[in-house]
Design a protein around this motif. Structure first.
Motif, short mmCIF file in Angstrom:
data_model
loop_
_atom_site.label_atom_id
_atom_site.label_comp_id
_atom_site.label_asym_id
_atom_site.label_seq_id
_atom_site.Cartn_x
_atom_site.Cartn_y
_atom_site.Cartn_z
N ILE A 90 20.64 14.48 -37.03
CA ILE A 90 20.14 13.68 -35.84
C ILE A 90 21.10 13.40 -34.70
CG2 ILE A 90 19.08 11.19 -34.98
CD1 ILE A 90 17.84 11.05 -37.95
N ALA A 91 22.48 13.25 -35.21
CA ALA A 91 23.42 12.87 -34.30
C ALA A 91 23.79 14.34 -33.36
CB ALA A 91 24.77 12.54 -34.93
N ALA A 92 23.51 15.29 -34.06
CA ALA A 92 23.75 16.66 -33.42
C ALA A 92 22.81 16.76 -32.45
CB ALA A 92 23.81 17.75 -34.36
N ALA A 93 21.51 16.29 -32.52
CA ALA A 93 20.45 16.21 -31.31
C ALA A 93 20.91 15.48 -30.01
CB ALA A 93 19.34 15.96 -32.04
N GLY A 94 21.85 14.56 -30.26
CA GLY A 94 22.21 13.93 -28.99
C GLY A 94 21.93 12.42 -29.38
N PHE A 95 22.14 11.97 -30.50
CA PHE A 95 21.45 10.39 -30.95
C PHE A 95 22.79 9.71 -31.36
CE2 PHE A 95 17.50 12.40 -31.03
CZ PHE A 95 16.73 11.77 -30.63
N VAL A 136 23.56 7.15 -34.03
CA VAL A 136 22.90 6.85 -35.45
C VAL A 136 23.37 5.53 -36.24
CG1 VAL A 136 21.85 7.88 -37.50
CG2 VAL A 136 22.31 9.47 -35.62
N GLU A 137 22.56 4.65 -36.66
CA GLU A 137 22.97 3.61 -37.39
C GLU A 137 22.96 4.04 -38.77
OE1 GLU A 137 20.60 0.17 -36.59
OE2 GLU A 137 20.59 0.48 -34.34
N PRO A 138 23.81 3.29 -39.62
CA PRO A 138 23.88 3.47 -40.99
C PRO A 138 22.44 3.43 -41.63
CG PRO A 138 25.38 1.95 -40.55
CD PRO A 138 24.65 1.87 -39.30
N THR A 139 22.28 4.44 -42.44
CA THR A 139 21.07 4.54 -43.21
C THR A 139 20.52 3.52 -43.96
OG1 THR A 139 21.46 7.07 -43.44
CG2 THR A 139 19.66 6.09 -44.71
N ARG A 140 19.08 3.00 -43.83
CA ARG A 140 18.56 1.91 -44.54
C ARG A 140 17.87 2.64 -45.66
NH1 ARG A 140 16.75 -1.80 -39.09
NH2 ARG A 140 18.83 -1.11 -38.00
N ARG A 141 18.14 2.37 -46.80
CA ARG A 141 17.44 2.87 -47.91
C ARG A 141 16.44 1.83 -48.65
NH1 ARG A 141 20.85 7.56 -51.08
NH2 ARG A 141 21.64 8.60 -49.20
N HIS A 142 15.29 2.47 -49.13
CA HIS A 142 14.31 1.60 -49.56
C HIS A 142 13.75 2.20 -50.91
CE1 HIS A 142 14.42 -1.08 -46.04
NE2 HIS A 142 14.34 0.29 -45.30
N ARG A 143 13.68 1.85 -51.98
CA ARG A 143 13.00 2.23 -53.27
C ARG A 143 11.54 2.18 -53.03
NH1 ARG A 143 14.53 5.94 -56.76
NH2 ARG A 143 16.69 4.84 -56.69
N LEU A 144 10.96 3.22 -53.37
CA LEU A 144 9.33 3.06 -53.35
C LEU A 144 9.01 2.65 -54.91
CD1 LEU A 144 8.29 6.15 -51.33
CD2 LEU A 144 8.43 3.84 -50.50
N ARG A 145 7.78 2.12 -55.09
CA ARG A 145 7.27 1.86 -56.50
C ARG A 145 7.00 3.06 -57.14
NH1 ARG A 145 4.08 -2.12 -53.90
NH2 ARG A 145 2.28 -0.78 -53.66
N LEU A 146 6.66 4.10 -56.55
CA LEU A 146 6.48 5.64 -56.90
C LEU A 146 7.21 6.62 -56.15
CD1 LEU A 146 2.94 5.47 -57.76
CD2 LEU A 146 4.62 4.96 -59.32
N GLY A 167 14.84 7.12 -47.08
CA GLY A 167 16.08 6.78 -45.97
C GLY A 167 15.61 6.41 -44.63
N VAL A 168 15.67 5.40 -44.03
CA VAL A 168 15.09 5.00 -42.52
C VAL A 168 16.37 5.27 -41.71
CG1 VAL A 168 14.01 3.50 -41.13
CG2 VAL A 168 13.32 3.60 -43.48
N GLU A 169 16.39 6.17 -40.85
CA GLU A 169 17.17 6.32 -39.84
C GLU A 169 17.04 5.57 -38.52
OE1 GLU A 169 19.70 7.67 -41.16
OE2 GLU A 169 18.78 8.61 -42.51
N VAL A 170 17.65 4.91 -38.07
CA VAL A 170 17.46 4.25 -36.72
C VAL A 170 18.29 4.84 -35.82
CG1 VAL A 170 17.11 2.11 -35.24
CG2 VAL A 170 16.64 2.15 -37.59
N ALA A 171 18.16 5.40 -34.71
CA ALA A 171 19.19 6.10 -33.66
C ALA A 171 18.56 6.18 -31.97
CB ALA A 171 19.07 7.87 -33.80
N THR A 172 19.64 6.11 -31.31
CA THR A 172 19.41 5.66 -29.76
C THR A 172 19.75 6.88 -29.04
OG1 THR A 172 20.21 3.44 -30.01
CG2 THR A 172 20.02 4.40 -27.98
N ALA A 173 18.88 7.56 -27.99
CA ALA A 173 19.12 8.75 -27.50
C ALA A 173 20.28 8.28 -26.22
CB ALA A 173 17.81 9.04 -26.98
N HIS A 174 21.11 9.39 -26.14
CA HIS A 174 21.94 9.09 -25.00
C HIS A 174 22.09 10.54 -24.27
CE1 HIS A 174 24.85 11.27 -27.87
NE2 HIS A 174 24.68 10.16 -28.62
#
Length: 208
Positions: free
Chosen positions: A179-184, A186-196, A201-208
């Motif tokens: 994602i960073a290589a595409a011009g963003f 990127v905030e630290p990855t937010r990881r979430h464990r699913l029940r199954l 991993g949720v990535e939140v990134a800002t375009a520049h």
């Protein structure tokens, strides 16, 4: 619902096979992915009047969550699967949401530059091969306005030596680096464990 892509591409249906589509909603419900969608919708900091795109929108679950949390935004969804889009159209209509749904491909988004304030994508990136992932992220960057936000969730894999190349792209910090290589930025990855089905991993990134 409209078709926007200028050429056909191969794609993998959301459940891997079209005949498994009826189980899509069951998997979404029992996995706990709805909670992740809620966190994704909150992470973008959306404001009334902003334009939002969901790339690989499937049956519209994430769009429905965004629309309920942020009723003042303008929603658009894109997916290559007409059967998915038909279910999304029905579901979003029942939810009382007005959403534009287009048939199209992540690698060639048929929108002008700087069209959206936020772009979302959930559990779609790993379906693409390596070059298509980069094409998608370049397209997302193009259609986002400067300062716009990408919120992308995808499966986190652990490489045990027998993994296909396009899945190995989701090992470690490969996704935020891509994602960073595409011009963003990127905030630290937010990881979430699913029940199954493991971890997301949720990535939140800002375009520049």
């Amino acid at each position: 619902m409209t078709e926007t892509s200028s050429q056909e591409r191969d794609y993998l249906p959301g459940m891997g096979k079209h005949y498994l589509l009826p189980f899509y909603e069951v998997v979404h419900r029992v996995s706990g992915l709805g909670r992740v969608h809620g966190r994704m919708a909150a992470a973008a900091g959306l404001r009334p009047g902003q334009r939002v795109l969901d790339v690989g929108c499937g049956t519209g679950n994430l769009l429905r969550t965004i629309g309920k949390q942020h009723p003042g935004v303008e929603l658009t969804g894109v997916d290559p699967d007409l059967k998915m889009l038909a279910r999304a159209e029905s579901k979003l209509r029942r939810a009382g949401l007005r959403v534009r749904l287009d048939r199209g491909f992540a690698q060639e988004l048929d929108f002008p530059d700087d069209s959206f304030d936020a772009v979302f994508s959930s559990l779609m990136l790993h379906h693409l091969d390596t070059s298509s992932k980069d094409e998608m992220l370049r397209e997302v960057h193009r259609v986002l306005r400067p300062g716009g936000v990408l919120v992308l969730a995808d499966a986190v894999f652990h490489d045990h030596g027998h993994m296909r190349e396009h899945l190995r792209d989701n090992v470690g910090d490969a996704v935020p680096k891509r994602i960073a290589a595409a011009g963003f930025s990127v905030e630290p990855t937010r990881r979430h464990r699913l029940r199954l089905f493991g971890e997301v991993g949720v990535e939140v990134a800002t375009a520049h």
